[in-house]
Design an enzyme around this catalytic site. Structure first.
Site, PDB file in Angstrom:
ATOM      1  N   HIS A  82       0.855  -1.184   0.000  1.00 19.61           N
ATOM      2  CA  HIS A  82       0.000   0.000   0.000  1.00 19.61           C
ATOM      3  C   HIS A  82       0.888   1.229   0.000  1.00 19.61           C
ATOM      4  O   HIS A  82       1.873   1.281   0.724  1.00 19.61           O
ATOM      5  CB  HIS A  82      -0.883   0.006   1.252  1.00 19.61           C
ATOM      6  N   ASP A 161     -15.028   3.532   7.756  1.00 21.29           N
ATOM      7  CA  ASP A 161     -13.946   4.430   7.343  1.00 21.29           C
ATOM      8  C   ASP A 161     -14.468   5.509   6.396  1.00 21.29           C
ATOM      9  O   ASP A 161     -14.078   6.674   6.494  1.00 21.29           O
ATOM     10  CB  ASP A 161     -12.824   3.630   6.674  1.00 21.29           C
ATOM     11  N   ARG A 168     -14.045  13.631   9.060  1.00 26.62           N
ATOM     12  CA  ARG A 168     -12.707  14.198   9.341  1.00 26.62           C
ATOM     13  C   ARG A 168     -12.377  15.316   8.356  1.00 26.62           C
ATOM     14  O   ARG A 168     -11.798  16.336   8.724  1.00 26.62           O
ATOM     15  CB  ARG A 168     -11.640  13.092   9.249  1.00 26.62           C
ATOM     16  N   SER A 183      -7.427   4.169   9.700  1.00 28.15           N
ATOM     17  CA  SER A 183      -8.161   4.236   8.429  1.00 28.15           C
ATOM     18  C   SER A 183      -7.478   3.343   7.373  1.00 28.15           C
ATOM     19  O   SER A 183      -8.111   2.474   6.753  1.00 28.15           O
ATOM     20  CB  SER A 183      -8.210   5.696   7.968  1.00 28.15           C
ATOM     21  N   LYS A 187      -8.608  -0.946   6.016  1.00 34.23           N
ATOM     22  CA  LYS A 187      -8.818  -1.418   4.634  1.00 34.23           C
ATOM     23  C   LYS A 187      -7.828  -2.517   4.279  1.00 34.23           C
ATOM     24  O   LYS A 187      -8.176  -3.497   3.612  1.00 34.23           O
ATOM     25  CB  LYS A 187      -8.682  -0.230   3.663  1.00 34.23           C
TER      26      LYS A 187
END
Ligand code: URA
Length: 431
Positions: A82, A161, A168, A183, A187
């Protein structure tokens, strides 16, 4: 349990239990906790932080708010990576085939680009016919058969999320490290891989600008993943210039193909190899000393390139485009951006460079904007290079949109001066 008591507890810097965090996340997802209370809670976290255990419990509660992929029917170690978001980041398109050629299973759910950053799904869609939608069953079948698949996230992955991020965004609570970490990790954990390597970007094109912040975020995400039973690593990489030379969807696919054929820019190779190395070690496929030679061999033998061809064919894409990248969409004009004086390229405001590409049509300002697959930027000189006045720094691959505006942004984003700056690409590895 009452939400107001939990807000007060966090306001008073006390640690919340797993049950209390689950109550908050479940309550906000099923709308029994209103936005105003959640906003107050998020602001309390922003100021008072969370322990690693609280952040882990928050990530797990968010993960459990939606679909959780069970990849246990895929044989072997499932690996995932990621990136926290960059400009010119086509790492997944190179890394997936390389990892599959090495015998790992790359089961990846990717996202779309927004603002100055690009997204892997958009890039892959520049390949005619490439399909990023697939059922969980077909996804598992493809990874079992050829070792890799890259698809879009299911709509029902971590709904908590989505709702929290939207709040946010309008309450000034995005840049809170426990909230960012939970967050992202919610995922990643929901996507089901056993071994995960995170590429935390730092610098002018990243949403974290200091190495200290990037390290903190990386360490926390590694801890969350480890506490959740995953094999974790993270690398911190510079976004003080674009990664590789090309920015824009088809242009980035072309560069990814070049690397899989043994060419491509050196900085892209360094980042791809470092992440591969971490994942190969985690998957116990090879040791640190032998990883690079294995990767070199998978590229020179053509096995990694063939894995890209196999994935494209399996996902409905036109194989001819990979075999002949000149068939990728191309723009009508190739316009040089030239050096306004002689000197070293000292600085690139990478976020603004991403914006220049987005304005040409390579990215979207809002999720509804349409992308032009052909356009983007192609750099021939980056930070540290000496350029004479009128030398080309980059080419704009453009159709008719916003050329003047993009040129103006580049003029301001690229600083030429007397000092030769040497960028450090990998700022650290965290395990
Ligand atoms: N990316 C995410 O997925 N979440 C954040 O909070 C920040 C960046």
């Amino acid at each position: 349990m009452r939400m107001v008591d939990l807000i007060i507890k966090k306001r008073e810097k006390q640690e919340l239990t797993k049950e209390e965090i689950s109550f908050i996340i479940e309550g906000f997802t099923n709308k029994s906790i209103p936005n105003y209370q959640m906003s107050a809670f998020l602001m309390a976290v922003y100021f008072n932080g969370m322990t690693d255990e609280e952040s882990t419990n928050m990530a797990l509660a968010m993960m459990n708010s939606g679909d959780v992929f069970d990849l246990s029917s895929i044989e072997g170690i499932k690996v995932d990576k990621h990136s926290t978001g960059g400009v010119g980041d086509k790492v997944s398109i190179v890394l997936g085939p390389l990892m599959a050629a090495c015998g790992a299973k790359f089961a990846k759910m990717s996202g779309r680009g927004l603002g100055h950053t690009g997204g892997t799904l958009d890039k892959l869609e520049s390949i005619k016919g490439f399909n990023i939608e697939m059922s969980e069953k077909d996804f598992i079948k493809q990874v079992n058969e050829i070792g890799l698949a890259i698809i879009g996230q299911s709509d029902n992955i971590t709904p908590a999320d989505k709702y929290i991020y939207a709040l946010r965004d309008v309450t000034g609570t995005v840049p809170a490290i426990p909230l960012i970490a939970s967050s992202i990790m919610s995922k990643k954990l929901a996507s089901g891989a056993n071994a995960i390597c995170l590429d935390v970007k730092v610098g002018s094109g990243a949403f974290l600008e200091t190495i200290t912040e990037a390290k903190k975020l990386a360490e926390l995400m590694v801890n969350i993943g480890n506490l959740a039973g995953r094999k974790m690593s993270a690398i911190i990489t510079s976004m003080d210039e674009p990664l590789g030379n090309n920015i824009g969807n088809a242009l980035e696919v072309k560069e990814a193909i070049e690397m899989l054929k043994g060419g491509g820019p050196e900085d892209l190779k360094i980042v791809v190899y470092e992440i591969c190395k971490q994942l190969l070690i985690a998957a116990e496929i090879t040791c640190e000393k032998e990883a690079e030679a294995l990767l070199d061999e998978k590229i020179s033998s053509g096995e990694a390139f063939n894995k890209l061809v196999e994935m494209v064919v399996a996902q409905g894409g036109d194989k001819e485009v990979i075999l002949n990248p000149e068939l990728l969409p191309t723009a009508k004009y190739k316009i040089p951006f030239i050096a306004y004086k002689s000197g070293f390229i000292e600085e690139m405001d990478t976020e603004q460079i991403g914006v220049a590409g987005m304005l040409l049509g390579a990215g979207r300002r809002t999720l509804d904007d349409e992308i032009d697959m052909a356009v983007g930027l192609e750099f021939v000189n980056k930070v540290g290079a000496y350029v004479n006045k009128d030398d080309v720094i980059c080419y704009l691959h453009a159709n008719s949109k916003n050329v003047e505006q993009s040129l103006k942004i580049l003029q301001e984003a690229i600083k030429i001066g007397k000092n030769k700056r040497v960028l450090k690409l990998i700022e650290g590895v965290i395990k």
